[in-house]
Design a protein around this motif. Structure first.
Motif, short mmCIF file in Angstrom:
data_model
loop_
_atom_site.label_atom_id
_atom_site.label_comp_id
_atom_site.label_asym_id
_atom_site.label_seq_id
_atom_site.Cartn_x
_atom_site.Cartn_y
_atom_site.Cartn_z
N LYS A 89 0.83 -1.21 0.00
CA LYS A 89 0.00 0.00 0.00
C LYS A 89 0.86 1.26 0.00
CE LYS A 89 -3.94 -2.20 2.26
NZ LYS A 89 -4.72 -2.33 3.49
N VAL A 90 1.95 1.24 0.77
CA VAL A 90 2.85 2.40 0.79
C VAL A 90 3.47 2.61 -0.59
CG1 VAL A 90 5.03 3.27 1.73
CG2 VAL A 90 3.31 2.29 3.27
N LYS A 91 3.90 1.53 -1.22
CA LYS A 91 4.50 1.65 -2.55
C LYS A 91 3.49 2.23 -3.54
CE LYS A 91 6.97 -0.62 -6.22
NZ LYS A 91 7.58 -1.83 -6.74
N ALA A 92 2.24 1.78 -3.45
CA ALA A 92 1.19 2.28 -4.36
C ALA A 92 0.95 3.77 -4.15
CB ALA A 92 -0.10 1.49 -4.16
N GLN A 93 0.99 4.24 -2.90
CA GLN A 93 0.71 5.65 -2.62
C GLN A 93 1.93 6.54 -2.85
OE1 GLN A 93 -1.69 6.80 0.79
NE2 GLN A 93 -0.31 8.48 1.25
N VAL A 94 3.10 6.10 -2.40
CA VAL A 94 4.28 6.95 -2.41
C VAL A 94 5.13 6.75 -3.66
CG1 VAL A 94 6.36 7.56 -1.09
CG2 VAL A 94 4.29 6.93 0.11
N GLY A 95 5.04 5.57 -4.26
CA GLY A 95 5.81 5.30 -5.47
C GLY A 95 7.16 4.68 -5.22
N ARG A 96 7.49 4.39 -3.98
CA ARG A 96 8.75 3.70 -3.68
C ARG A 96 8.50 2.67 -2.58
NH1 ARG A 96 9.09 8.53 -0.98
NH2 ARG A 96 9.64 8.36 1.20
N SER A 97 9.26 1.61 -2.64
CA SER A 97 9.08 0.54 -1.65
C SER A 97 9.75 0.92 -0.33
CB SER A 97 9.72 -0.76 -2.15
OG SER A 97 9.03 -1.22 -3.29
N PRO A 98 9.05 0.73 0.77
CA PRO A 98 9.68 1.00 2.07
C PRO A 98 10.72 -0.08 2.37
CG PRO A 98 7.49 0.10 2.38
CD PRO A 98 7.67 0.30 0.91
N LYS A 99 11.67 0.24 3.23
CA LYS A 99 12.66 -0.74 3.67
C LYS A 99 12.02 -1.60 4.75
CE LYS A 99 16.35 2.48 2.75
NZ LYS A 99 16.82 3.72 3.33
N ILE A 100 12.24 -2.92 4.67
CA ILE A 100 11.66 -3.85 5.64
C ILE A 100 12.78 -4.70 6.23
CG2 ILE A 100 10.04 -5.74 6.02
CD1 ILE A 100 8.48 -4.80 3.60
N GLU A 101 12.78 -4.82 7.56
CA GLU A 101 13.73 -5.67 8.27
C GLU A 101 12.95 -6.64 9.14
OE1 GLU A 101 17.04 -5.64 7.97
OE2 GLU A 101 17.06 -3.92 6.61
N GLY A 102 13.45 -7.87 9.26
CA GLY A 102 12.87 -8.84 10.19
C GLY A 102 11.74 -9.68 9.64
N ALA B 87 11.64 -13.99 10.15
CA ALA B 87 11.18 -14.54 11.44
C ALA B 87 9.84 -13.96 11.84
CB ALA B 87 12.22 -14.26 12.53
N ALA B 88 9.61 -12.70 11.50
CA ALA B 88 8.34 -11.99 11.78
C ALA B 88 7.99 -11.94 13.26
CB ALA B 88 7.20 -12.55 10.95
N ASP B 89 9.03 -11.89 14.12
CA ASP B 89 8.79 -11.65 15.54
C ASP B 89 8.69 -10.14 15.77
OD1 ASP B 89 8.88 -14.31 16.36
OD2 ASP B 89 11.05 -14.28 16.56
N TRP B 90 9.55 -9.42 15.04
CA TRP B 90 9.59 -7.95 15.10
C TRP B 90 9.95 -7.50 13.68
CZ3 TRP B 90 13.54 -4.87 18.59
CH2 TRP B 90 13.43 -3.51 18.35
N VAL B 91 9.01 -6.86 13.02
CA VAL B 91 9.26 -6.38 11.67
C VAL B 91 9.27 -4.85 11.70
CG1 VAL B 91 8.43 -6.33 9.28
CG2 VAL B 91 8.18 -8.41 10.63
N LEU B 92 10.33 -4.28 11.14
CA LEU B 92 10.47 -2.84 11.04
C LEU B 92 10.21 -2.43 9.60
CD1 LEU B 92 11.52 -0.01 12.05
CD2 LEU B 92 13.75 -0.77 11.25
N ILE B 93 9.32 -1.47 9.42
CA ILE B 93 9.03 -0.95 8.08
C ILE B 93 9.35 0.54 8.10
CG2 ILE B 93 7.26 -0.60 6.32
CD1 ILE B 93 5.74 -2.93 7.88
N ASP B 94 10.37 0.91 7.33
CA ASP B 94 10.77 2.32 7.24
C ASP B 94 10.15 2.90 5.98
OD1 ASP B 94 11.95 4.78 6.96
OD2 ASP B 94 14.00 4.06 7.27
N ALA B 95 9.06 3.64 6.17
CA ALA B 95 8.35 4.24 5.04
C ALA B 95 8.73 5.72 4.86
CB ALA B 95 6.85 4.09 5.24
N GLY B 96 9.84 6.12 5.45
CA GLY B 96 10.28 7.51 5.34
C GLY B 96 9.75 8.34 6.49
N ASP B 97 8.63 9.04 6.27
CA ASP B 97 8.06 9.90 7.31
C ASP B 97 7.39 9.12 8.43
OD1 ASP B 97 8.83 12.29 6.04
OD2 ASP B 97 7.05 12.25 4.77
#
Length: 134
Positions: free
Chosen positions: A66-79, A82-92
């Motif tokens: 959804k972020v990529k569709a709205q902003v036009g760039r893929s957010p950075k994803i870590e974790g 394992a999906a115990d703790w997933v970090l999504i850096d969408a910029g703002d």
């Protein structure tokens, strides 16, 4: 908004998208911490839980799409593996998705509330607790 600079309209739109996506995916205990004027890393930090690693992973993937569709760039994803703790850096907006046990261990809400627990706001699906009765 009181105290400190307001987030940009783009950041507000992204923040709304993030909260709506998490609500649609039945995230639990979603909170948003305004960071504008407190740090330069982002305007908002959103923290939420999923009931299982599978739900955390699914919420992260859908949110990133959804972020990529709205902003036009893929957010950075870590974790994600394992999906115990997933970090999504969408910029703002930075999003932390946890399994409940992992979330309670790290307690990011307390760390980022800047000494003001009321700075962390509850989502519509997670209203704040009523104040204690005197």
């Amino acid at each position: 908004m009181t105290g400190g600079p307001a987030a940009s309209p783009e950041a507000e739109a992204l923040h709304t998208l993030v909260l709506q996506s998490l609500e649609d995916d039945q995230a639990v205990e979603t909170i948003s911490i305004p960071l504008a004027g407190k740090t330069s890393i982002a305007d908002y930090m959103v923290i939420a839980s999923g009931r299982s690693s599978r739900q955390v992973s699914s919420m992260a993937v859908k949110l990133a799409e959804k972020v990529k569709a709205q902003v036009g760039r893929s957010p950075k994803i870590e974790g994600l593996p394992a999906a115990d703790w997933v970090l999504i850096d969408a910029g703002d907006v930075i999003v932390h998705l946890f399994r409940p046990e992992v979330r309670s261990f790290y307690n990011l809400e307390r760390m980022w509330a800047f000494g003001d627990e009321s700075a962390a706001t509850a989502s519509p699906s997670n209203p704040p607790a009523p104040p204690p009765v005197a």
